[in-house]
Design an enzyme around this catalytic site. Sequence first.
Site, PDB file in Angstrom:
ATOM      1  N   TYR A  92      36.363  50.757  48.630  1.00 54.59           N
ATOM      2  CA  TYR A  92      36.079  49.848  47.521  1.00 54.59           C
ATOM      3  C   TYR A  92      35.427  48.559  48.042  1.00 54.59           C
ATOM      4  O   TYR A  92      35.896  47.976  49.012  1.00 54.59           O
ATOM      5  CB  TYR A  92      37.398  49.536  46.805  1.00 54.59           C
ATOM      6  CG  TYR A  92      37.272  48.795  45.503  1.00 54.59           C
ATOM      7  CD1 TYR A  92      36.310  49.126  44.567  1.00 54.59           C
ATOM      8  CD2 TYR A  92      38.144  47.762  45.206  1.00 54.59           C
ATOM      9  CE1 TYR A  92      36.211  48.445  43.364  1.00 54.59           C
ATOM     10  CE2 TYR A  92      38.061  47.076  44.006  1.00 54.59           C
ATOM     11  CZ  TYR A  92      37.084  47.428  43.085  1.00 54.59           C
ATOM     12  OH  TYR A  92      37.003  46.749  41.907  1.00 54.59           O
ATOM     13  N   HIS A  93      34.331  48.127  47.354  1.00 57.63           N
ATOM     14  CA  HIS A  93      33.556  46.947  47.745  1.00 57.63           C
ATOM     15  C   HIS A  93      32.726  47.162  48.995  1.00 57.63           C
ATOM     16  O   HIS A  93      32.525  46.223  49.778  1.00 57.63           O
ATOM     17  CB  HIS A  93      34.444  45.693  47.914  1.00 57.63           C
ATOM     18  CG  HIS A  93      34.957  45.143  46.631  1.00 57.63           C
ATOM     19  ND1 HIS A  93      36.074  44.342  46.539  1.00 57.63           N
ATOM     20  CD2 HIS A  93      34.506  45.288  45.365  1.00 57.63           C
ATOM     21  CE1 HIS A  93      36.292  44.021  45.272  1.00 57.63           C
ATOM     22  NE2 HIS A  93      35.350  44.593  44.540  1.00 57.63           N
ATOM     23  N   HIS A 102      29.314  47.586  43.814  1.00 54.80           N
ATOM     24  CA  HIS A 102      30.167  48.317  42.875  1.00 54.80           C
ATOM     25  C   HIS A 102      29.545  49.617  42.360  1.00 54.80           C
ATOM     26  O   HIS A 102      29.442  49.824  41.149  1.00 54.80           O
ATOM     27  CB  HIS A 102      30.531  47.416  41.695  1.00 54.80           C
ATOM     28  CG  HIS A 102      31.473  46.318  42.055  1.00 54.80           C
ATOM     29  ND1 HIS A 102      31.072  45.150  42.635  1.00 54.80           N
ATOM     30  CD2 HIS A 102      32.817  46.213  41.926  1.00 54.80           C
ATOM     31  CE1 HIS A 102      32.109  44.363  42.839  1.00 54.80           C
ATOM     32  NE2 HIS A 102      33.196  44.992  42.430  1.00 54.80           N
TER      33      HIS A 102
END
Length: 561
Positions: free
Chosen positions: A416-417, A502
């Site tokens: 994530y990210h 994202h």
Amino acid sequence: MFLCTAIYGTSFISLVLAATISVDSSQSGNEGSKGIDGNTATFWHTRYTPTVAALPHSAIIDLGVSTAINGFAYRPRQDGNSNGNIGQYQISLSPNNITWSTVATGTFSDDASLKTVSFTSTSTRYIRIVALTEAGNRGQWSSASELSVTPTNGGTGKGSWSSIINLPLTPAAAFVMPNGKILTFSSFAKDTFGGPHGYTLTAIYNPADSTVSQLNVSNTGHDMFCPGMSFDPNGRAIITGGDDAAKTSIYDYATNTWSSGSNMKISRGSWSGGNGGKNGEIYNSASNSWTLLGGCPVLPMLTADVGGIFRQDNHAWLFGWKNGYVFQGGPSKAMNWYGTTGGGSQIGAGLRASDPDSMDGNAVIVVLPNGKVMITGGQTFAVPFSDNTAILIPELWDPATLASIVLPAHAVARTYHSFALLMLDGRVFTGGGGLCGGCSTNHPNAEIYSPSYLFNADGTTATRPVISSISASSVGVGNTISITTSSAVTSFSIVRFGSATHTVNTDQRRISLSPINTVGTTYTFSIPDDSGVALPGFWMFFASNSAGVPSVAKAFQITVS
Ligand SMILES: *[C@@H]1O[C@H](CO)[C@@H](O)[C@H](O)[C@H]1NC(C)=O
Ligand SMILES: *[C@@H]1O[C@H](CO)[C@@H](O)[C@H](O)[C@H]1NC(C)=O
């Protein structure tokens, strides 16, 4: 962030040659050879009965011949028991198993995930890991399901990774700028996010000299965490919304300056911009004005997220197309065409086959100059701010055969990210992951992948064709442009500069071109006569030789006409 299917099984970088191993101690049934047999179900374990052999422990791998390597991988035992997980370690290399130089030290976390260590490429025959502690301080043991190395060059035929590039922040968003530099940013902080703070920490990586410059951007009053991102026709990075949800910031690579655009009509950023009602609006970068598009409702693109409207409208997958239409391909299972002329329009484009809502999916394609698609990072199951089940082995998908191959593993989890972007020189830059405060999954760094097309079959660096000149720095759609190369080339493509955050890269796309005229090594092309296909903005021009080796791209601009 990317999500791939579970390819993360037994396959990993196999030892380059018929390697052998010696260990300081082993338990019968768990000999050292079990640590290099490519079978994750078996493992090496130091002696624990009838007497325990004390730490430190060591394993020495002999590659048989001197080989350039730049990484070491340790996969702990996979049988559900943690005894012997290596904690503090030291990796050393030797040409002769007598004189050693230490190339890496550190501490592995106490879990069963694959651990990778990178170092500067070195030719070596012997690699030694010394285990100084047991990761959970459970006893004087060491164990390993697999120990292996990463060959530096394309000797595997699958390309190779650079060593780690440290950044002063955890990059959650990035643009490859027309000058080849990579603009990254986090939020108001280098390692966390939350709330409108009116400034953003940025870092620019310059591949020409591997330097990183930093800037705290406060003149636009904009905390740019979790924004919308897009290039304008002049190659300026336009960053909208996020934690300061109404703001627009503009970075101009030509002057290396930041400026404010007009505020949006609707604040965008569910985290801080209010919930719901995020209908469409359009930005005119020439007049710096936003116009609401009443005919572009957000409703048809909402997901059925259990978090409700707070995150049903997150990060639409938007791609410009013909006649002013924008294709929305996700993350909702419903796809839509949004028209941007007049007051706007919307028409459904059906469902994305059997794919469900995919907020944790992947609209970020790193497409290579040859049209193959690299998919990197992600997890077998998406969990924010966790590196559990992180996928370190990228896939390369070939649209001609519909088949994928696995590539060498990178060193750091990119979950994530994180993001990945094609660079002007044909390599791939991937970085980030985390941005979760005091958590253990912040990755303030990046790595660069050199695809196999940059190597000869024997693993040495391939000689690249050079685009010595381009007839114009800017060309209108439907017009012609020529390039001259230093040697004969046989295939050509243009790839628009990318931006990623994202799961979304609204900017990048690739068009394969064939010359309409060839004189010597000067090739002339017609740019497609449609600004919805050849989207205005900056593009990379790649020319490849008959061996598939691409040039460093020449940046050029496509204009509306
Ligand atoms: C390295 O040298 C040591 C000490 O002579 C020896 O015991 C070991 O077997 C050697 N290891 C390898 C892999 O050749
Ligand atoms: C960034 O700039 C803002 C506004 O000037 C300031 O309040 C903040 O402390 C700065 N942050 C860092 C990390 O320099």
